[in-house]
Design a protein around this motif. Structure first.
Motif, short mmCIF file in Angstrom:
data_model
loop_
_atom_site.label_atom_id
_atom_site.label_comp_id
_atom_site.label_asym_id
_atom_site.label_seq_id
_atom_site.Cartn_x
_atom_site.Cartn_y
_atom_site.Cartn_z
N LEU A 39 0.83 -1.20 0.00
CA LEU A 39 0.00 0.00 0.00
C LEU A 39 0.87 1.26 0.00
O LEU A 39 0.56 2.24 -0.68
CB LEU A 39 -0.94 0.00 1.21
N LEU A 40 1.95 1.23 0.74
CA LEU A 40 2.89 2.35 0.75
C LEU A 40 3.46 2.58 -0.64
O LEU A 40 3.49 3.71 -1.14
CB LEU A 40 4.01 2.10 1.76
N ALA A 41 3.91 1.51 -1.28
CA ALA A 41 4.45 1.62 -2.64
C ALA A 41 3.38 2.14 -3.60
O ALA A 41 3.67 2.97 -4.48
CB ALA A 41 4.97 0.26 -3.11
N GLY A 42 2.15 1.69 -3.43
CA GLY A 42 1.06 2.19 -4.27
C GLY A 42 0.82 3.67 -4.07
O GLY A 42 0.60 4.41 -5.03
N GLN A 58 -5.22 15.91 -6.51
CA GLN A 58 -6.05 14.71 -6.36
C GLN A 58 -5.18 13.47 -6.15
O GLN A 58 -5.50 12.60 -5.35
CB GLN A 58 -6.94 14.53 -7.58
N ARG A 59 -4.07 13.42 -6.89
CA ARG A 59 -3.17 12.28 -6.71
C ARG A 59 -2.54 12.30 -5.32
O ARG A 59 -2.34 11.25 -4.71
CB ARG A 59 -2.07 12.29 -7.79
N LEU A 60 -2.23 13.50 -4.81
CA LEU A 60 -1.68 13.61 -3.46
C LEU A 60 -2.66 13.08 -2.42
O LEU A 60 -2.27 12.34 -1.52
CB LEU A 60 -1.31 15.05 -3.13
N VAL A 61 -3.91 13.45 -2.55
CA VAL A 61 -4.92 12.97 -1.60
C VAL A 61 -5.01 11.45 -1.67
O VAL A 61 -5.00 10.76 -0.64
CB VAL A 61 -6.30 13.62 -1.88
N LEU A 66 -3.62 6.12 0.76
CA LEU A 66 -2.95 4.81 0.71
C LEU A 66 -1.86 4.72 1.77
O LEU A 66 -1.72 3.69 2.45
CB LEU A 66 -2.36 4.57 -0.68
N VAL A 67 -1.08 5.77 1.94
CA VAL A 67 -0.02 5.77 2.95
C VAL A 67 -0.62 5.70 4.35
O VAL A 67 -0.09 5.02 5.23
CB VAL A 67 0.91 6.99 2.77
N ALA A 68 -1.73 6.39 4.58
CA ALA A 68 -2.38 6.34 5.89
C ALA A 68 -2.89 4.94 6.20
O ALA A 68 -2.74 4.45 7.33
CB ALA A 68 -3.53 7.35 5.94
N LEU A 73 -2.21 -0.09 9.15
CA LEU A 73 -2.07 -1.54 9.05
C LEU A 73 -0.78 -2.01 9.69
O LEU A 73 -0.77 -3.00 10.45
CB LEU A 73 -2.14 -1.98 7.59
N ALA A 74 0.31 -1.32 9.43
CA ALA A 74 1.59 -1.70 10.03
C ALA A 74 1.53 -1.57 11.55
O ALA A 74 2.02 -2.44 12.29
CB ALA A 74 2.72 -0.84 9.46
N ALA A 75 0.92 -0.50 12.04
CA ALA A 75 0.84 -0.29 13.49
C ALA A 75 -0.05 -1.34 14.16
O ALA A 75 0.31 -1.91 15.19
CB ALA A 75 0.32 1.11 13.78
#
Length: 121
Positions: A39-42, A58-61, A66-68, A73-75
Motif C-alpha cells: 500500500l505504501l508503494a502504491g 487529487q493524486r496527493l490525496v 494509501l499511505v495512511a 495496518l503496520a501499526a
C-alpha cells in the motif's frame, strides 16, 4: 525499595504454545506487513508515476490515503500479533479483529476514487 511495575515479557506469560501456531501467527503478521508495504508503494506510485490519473492535488490525496492505510495496518498488525500470541499462551479464544474489514473498506474506497479519477481524466 521501589515498586517494580514493569509488564511481564510475553515469554513469561502463560504456557509456551505449540511452535507451529507461533510460527503461523508470525507468518500472518508478516503478511500484514507485506500488505502495508504494498500500500505504501502504491501511494508513492500514485503521486510520483501516474500524472495521467488526474491533477497533482487529487493524486496527493489518493496517495496520502494509501499511505495512511499502510501506516495504520503496520501499526495494528503488531498489536494483533501480540494479542493472538498472548491468547495462545493463556489458552484463550483468539481475539476478534476489525482489521480485515477496515482494510477492505479502505482499499475499496481507494479503488472507487481511482476509477472516478480515470473516468473524468
Amino acid at each position: 525499595m521501589a515498586n517494580d511495575r514493569r509488564r511481564p515479557r510475553l515469554q513469561d506469560i502463560g504456557d509456551e504454545p505449540d511452535y507451529r501456531f507461533t510460527l503461523a501467527n508470525e507468518r500472518t503478521f508478516l503478511a500484514w506487513i507485506r500488505t502495508a508495504l504494498s500500500l505504501l508503494a502504491g501511494g508513492v506510485a500514485v503521486v510520483q508515476f501516474l500524472p495521467d490519473l488526474g491533477p497533482r492535488g487529487q493524486r496527493l490525496v489518493l496517495g496520502f490515503v494509501l499511505v495512511a492505510i499502510a501506516t495504520a495496518l503496520a501499526a495494528f498488525s503488531y498489536r494483533r500479533w501480540f494479542r493472538v500470541e498472548r491468547a495462545m499462551r493463556l489458552s484463550q479464544a483468539l481475539p476478534a479483529t476489525s482489521m480485515p474489514l477496515m482494510l477492505s473498506l479502505g482499499v475499496a474506497a481507494v479503488i472507487v476514487v481511482s476509477v472516478i479519477l480515470m473516468a473524468i481524466g
